[in-house]
Write a protein that holds these residues in place. Structure first.
Motif, PDB file in Angstrom:
ATOM      1  N   ASP A  13       0.827  -1.219   0.000  1.00  0.00           N
ATOM      2  CA  ASP A  13       0.000   0.000   0.000  1.00  0.00           C
ATOM      3  C   ASP A  13       0.858   1.265   0.000  1.00  0.00           C
ATOM      4  O   ASP A  13       1.761   1.422   0.819  1.00  0.00           O
ATOM      5  CB  ASP A  13      -0.925  -0.003   1.223  1.00  0.00           C
ATOM      6  CG  ASP A  13      -1.869  -1.205   1.194  1.00  0.00           C
ATOM      7  OD1 ASP A  13      -2.562  -1.366   0.183  1.00  0.00           O
ATOM      8  OD2 ASP A  13      -1.867  -1.987   2.167  1.00  0.00           O
ATOM      9  N   ASP A  14       0.575   2.151  -0.917  1.00  0.00           N
ATOM     10  CA  ASP A  14       1.301   3.416  -1.102  1.00  0.00           C
ATOM     11  C   ASP A  14       2.726   3.207  -1.620  1.00  0.00           C
ATOM     12  O   ASP A  14       3.513   4.158  -1.671  1.00  0.00           O
ATOM     13  CB  ASP A  14       1.320   4.273   0.175  1.00  0.00           C
ATOM     14  CG  ASP A  14       0.012   5.019   0.365  1.00  0.00           C
ATOM     15  OD1 ASP A  14      -0.546   5.497  -0.635  1.00  0.00           O
ATOM     16  OD2 ASP A  14      -0.466   5.089   1.513  1.00  0.00           O
ATOM     17  N   THR A  15       3.044   1.971  -1.970  1.00  0.00           N
ATOM     18  CA  THR A  15       4.324   1.703  -2.629  1.00  0.00           C
ATOM     19  C   THR A  15       4.055   1.199  -4.045  1.00  0.00           C
ATOM     20  O   THR A  15       4.516   1.787  -5.019  1.00  0.00           O
ATOM     21  CB  THR A  15       5.149   0.685  -1.819  1.00  0.00           C
ATOM     22  OG1 THR A  15       5.473   1.274  -0.553  1.00  0.00           O
ATOM     23  CG2 THR A  15       6.435   0.313  -2.552  1.00  0.00           C
ATOM     24  N   ASP A 197       7.081   2.763   1.810  1.00  0.00           N
ATOM     25  CA  ASP A 197       6.772   4.191   1.989  1.00  0.00           C
ATOM     26  C   ASP A 197       6.809   4.661   3.437  1.00  0.00           C
ATOM     27  O   ASP A 197       6.762   5.865   3.678  1.00  0.00           O
ATOM     28  CB  ASP A 197       5.384   4.509   1.408  1.00  0.00           C
ATOM     29  CG  ASP A 197       4.282   3.836   2.192  1.00  0.00           C
ATOM     30  OD1 ASP A 197       4.153   2.592   2.089  1.00  0.00           O
ATOM     31  OD2 ASP A 197       3.562   4.522   2.942  1.00  0.00           O
ATOM     32  N   ASP A 202       8.727   0.300   7.180  1.00  0.00           N
ATOM     33  CA  ASP A 202       9.426  -0.298   6.042  1.00  0.00           C
ATOM     34  C   ASP A 202      10.940  -0.096   6.105  1.00  0.00           C
ATOM     35  O   ASP A 202      11.710  -1.050   5.952  1.00  0.00           O
ATOM     36  CB  ASP A 202       8.902   0.334   4.742  1.00  0.00           C
ATOM     37  CG  ASP A 202       7.438   0.018   4.501  1.00  0.00           C
ATOM     38  OD1 ASP A 202       7.106  -1.175   4.476  1.00  0.00           O
ATOM     39  OD2 ASP A 202       6.637   0.957   4.333  1.00  0.00           O
TER      40      ASP A 202
HETATM   41 MG   LIG Z   1       2.785   1.140   2.652  1.00  0.00          MG
END
Ligand SMILES: [Mg+2]
Length: 248
Positions: A13-15, A197, A202
């Protein structure tokens, strides 16, 4: 000749997926799915509180399982939140088939959420260059539920290994979840790049585990690094290929 880097592992998600323009808020998005569970339980003959109370109860339990898991970076599980909700509603938890209830929930991709335009071309290019590809997501769903999204976006087949924190029992930044993915990819931290992200999850975890960390920092996120230092920062996945060439 063996190459230094042989695997690239992504956050989801968001990456790879762009959540900058969700079509609705989380409550509105998940309410019909919770209603699916509610209707299923009612059909089974169980007495339940009202729909709103059931939804609120589950929301509270979800907040609680995440808060507890974050204390030790354990892997929160949606199934736990469901079972606690059932117990609080007086249902016989041991009689309920959790796998079936997760299927009844019927998790689906959210409208408005799509892979970043560069995601599939970059995954394609990495495969063509012979990299092993992995996915690690801090999701409290089992991987088969997130696979519903990967299939909808035609992304699943790019990955040699895919794991969620819910399945693994640890979440990023705990090194155990990176090590699990590395084991599945038959490689070692120093031969792998991790792209994600969230600095504190991460990147901190990738650094601690010994991977090369790449912060995915598209303009809409603008995250606070909070002292975490990624090896590289990119605004678009396209920038990943030159970095890998440089790492040789
Ligand atoms: Mg993410």
């Amino acid at each position: 000749m063996s190459r230094q880097i042989d695997a690239v592992i992504f956050d989801l998600d968001d990456t790879l997926l762009d959540w900058s323009q969700p079509s609705e808020n989380w409550t509105d998005f998940t309410r019909p799915m919770v209603d699916n569970v509610y209707d299923y339980l009612r059909t089974q003959g169980y007495a339940l509180p009202g729909r709103d109370a059931f939804f609120q109860q589950l929301s509270n339990q979800i907040d609680q399982v995440w808060a507890e898991a974050k204390k030790s970076w354990a892997g929160a599980q949606f199934g736990d939140a469901l079972q606690r909700t059932f117990a609080n509603c007086g249902l016989p938890v041991e009689d309920l088939d959790l796998d079936e209830i997760l299927r009844v929930y019927d998790w689906q991709p959210m409208e408005g959420v799509e892979p970043f335009p560069e995601a599939i071309p970059v995954l394609e290019a990495l495969r063509a260059r012979g990299y092993k590809l992995g996915l690690i997501t801090n999701s409290f769903f089992p991987m088969w539920m997130r696979d519903i999204e990967l299939d909808a976006y035609r992304m699943r087949h790019y990955f040699d290994a895919r794991i969620t924190s819910g399945d693994t029992g640890y979440m990023k930044p705990h090194p155990a979840i990176y090590q699990r993915a590395l084991n599945l990819l038959h490689t070692e931290p120093q031969r792998a790049v991790f792209v994600g992200d969230r600095p504190e999850n991460d990147i901190a975890g990738a650094n601690e585990t010994g991977l090369i960390s790449v912060l995915m920092s598209p303009p809409h996120l603008n995250r606070d690094l909070k002292g975490v230092v990624p090896h590289y920062t990119i605004q678009s996945l396209n920038e990943l290929l030159p970095i890998l060439e440089q790492l040789g």
